[in-house]
Write an enzyme that holds these catalytic residues in place. Structure first.
Site, PDB file in Angstrom:
ATOM      1  N   ASN A  65     -12.892  -3.529   3.483  1.00 54.37           N
ATOM      2  CA  ASN A  65     -13.839  -2.416   3.569  1.00 54.37           C
ATOM      3  C   ASN A  65     -14.857  -2.613   2.450  1.00 54.37           C
ATOM      4  O   ASN A  65     -14.478  -2.772   1.287  1.00 54.37           O
ATOM      5  CB  ASN A  65     -13.124  -1.080   3.399  1.00 54.37           C
ATOM      6  CG  ASN A  65     -12.097  -0.841   4.487  1.00 54.37           C
ATOM      7  OD1 ASN A  65     -12.323  -1.155   5.645  1.00 54.37           O
ATOM      8  ND2 ASN A  65     -10.945  -0.307   4.114  1.00 54.37           N
ATOM      9  N   GLN A 124     -14.066   2.119   1.910  1.00 53.60           N
ATOM     10  CA  GLN A 124     -13.530   1.653   0.634  1.00 53.60           C
ATOM     11  C   GLN A 124     -13.346   2.856  -0.288  1.00 53.60           C
ATOM     12  O   GLN A 124     -14.268   3.629  -0.507  1.00 53.60           O
ATOM     13  CB  GLN A 124     -14.467   0.630  -0.002  1.00 53.60           C
ATOM     14  CG  GLN A 124     -13.913   0.016  -1.269  1.00 53.60           C
ATOM     15  CD  GLN A 124     -14.820  -1.063  -1.849  1.00 53.60           C
ATOM     16  OE1 GLN A 124     -15.908  -1.331  -1.355  1.00 53.60           O
ATOM     17  NE2 GLN A 124     -14.358  -1.679  -2.925  1.00 53.60           N
ATOM     18  N   HIS A 141     -10.599  -5.703  -2.425  1.00 50.36           N
ATOM     19  CA  HIS A 141      -9.225  -5.900  -1.977  1.00 50.36           C
ATOM     20  C   HIS A 141      -9.200  -6.186  -0.491  1.00 50.36           C
ATOM     21  O   HIS A 141     -10.042  -5.715   0.259  1.00 50.36           O
ATOM     22  CB  HIS A 141      -8.335  -4.705  -2.330  1.00 50.36           C
ATOM     23  CG  HIS A 141      -8.814  -3.386  -1.819  1.00 50.36           C
ATOM     24  ND1 HIS A 141      -9.902  -2.721  -2.360  1.00 50.36           N
ATOM     25  CD2 HIS A 141      -8.361  -2.602  -0.815  1.00 50.36           C
ATOM     26  CE1 HIS A 141     -10.072  -1.573  -1.718  1.00 50.36           C
ATOM     27  NE2 HIS A 141      -9.167  -1.483  -0.761  1.00 50.36           N
ATOM     28  N   HIS A 152      -6.840  -5.959   2.918  1.00 50.62           N
ATOM     29  CA  HIS A 152      -5.680  -5.316   3.527  1.00 50.62           C
ATOM     30  C   HIS A 152      -5.033  -6.321   4.465  1.00 50.62           C
ATOM     31  O   HIS A 152      -5.693  -6.832   5.379  1.00 50.62           O
ATOM     32  CB  HIS A 152      -6.103  -4.096   4.356  1.00 50.62           C
ATOM     33  CG  HIS A 152      -6.742  -3.000   3.574  1.00 50.62           C
ATOM     34  ND1 HIS A 152      -6.058  -1.867   3.211  1.00 50.62           N
ATOM     35  CD2 HIS A 152      -7.999  -2.863   3.085  1.00 50.62           C
ATOM     36  CE1 HIS A 152      -6.873  -1.068   2.533  1.00 50.62           C
ATOM     37  NE2 HIS A 152      -8.060  -1.658   2.448  1.00 50.62           N
ATOM     38  N   ASP A 189       0.851  -1.186   0.000  1.00 51.57           N
ATOM     39  CA  ASP A 189       0.000   0.000   0.000  1.00 51.57           C
ATOM     40  C   ASP A 189       0.888   1.238   0.000  1.00 51.57           C
ATOM     41  O   ASP A 189       1.887   1.289   0.733  1.00 51.57           O
ATOM     42  CB  ASP A 189      -0.898  -0.018   1.239  1.00 51.57           C
ATOM     43  CG  ASP A 189      -2.033   0.990   1.162  1.00 51.57           C
ATOM     44  OD1 ASP A 189      -1.753   2.197   0.993  1.00 51.57           O
ATOM     45  OD2 ASP A 189      -3.182   0.572   1.287  1.00 51.57           O
ATOM     46  N   VAL A 237     -11.111   2.489  -3.314  1.00 54.28           N
ATOM     47  CA  VAL A 237     -10.912   1.948  -4.659  1.00 54.28           C
ATOM     48  C   VAL A 237     -11.949   0.850  -4.818  1.00 54.28           C
ATOM     49  O   VAL A 237     -11.980  -0.100  -4.037  1.00 54.28           O
ATOM     50  CB  VAL A 237      -9.483   1.398  -4.854  1.00 54.28           C
ATOM     51  CG1 VAL A 237      -9.340   0.776  -6.238  1.00 54.28           C
ATOM     52  CG2 VAL A 237      -8.447   2.499  -4.659  1.00 54.28           C
TER      53      VAL A 237
END
Length: 113
Positions: free
Chosen positions: A86, A93, A99, A101, A30, A95
């Protein structure tokens, strides 16, 4: 429809520090880490958010869940990591490509939000 930031990373149109990839997913660091180790694990298959998953996505979602501990272990954290998803803008969230994390390298507090 234009590609998301993550699709551009997957397609190597944008640079990223990739730490893992296979036929189903890509993991990269990230750029705004929330922990000493903060890796994003994204499926190659576009999916906006977890709540958009269908029963046919079960194998992909399972693959992501089984891949995250492998990445944490490869980073030297064994089973001491946090996994966060998220779901939607109100949940943080930013993007809109599913995904996970992977966070590690510091004590994690509870509750997280």
């Amino acid at each position: 429809m234009s590609k998301t930031l993550f699709e551009k990373i997957i397609d190597r149109e944008l640079p990223a520090t990739i730490v893992y990839e296979d036929e189903l997913c890509v993991a990269f660091r990230d750029i705004n880490p929330g922990a000493p180790t903060h890796i994003l694990l994204v499926p190659r298959q576009p999916m906006v958010k977890l709540s958009d998953a269908e029963p046919s996505d079960q194998a992909l979602l399972g693959h992501l869940m089984l891949t995250a501990p492998k990445i944490a272990a490869a980073e030297g954290y064994g089973d001491a990591f946090r996994l966060v998803v998220n779901n939607g803008a109100a949940a943080g969230q930013s993007v809109f490509h599913l995904h996970l994390h992977i966070l590690a390298g510091r004590p994690m507090k509870w509750p997280p939000g």
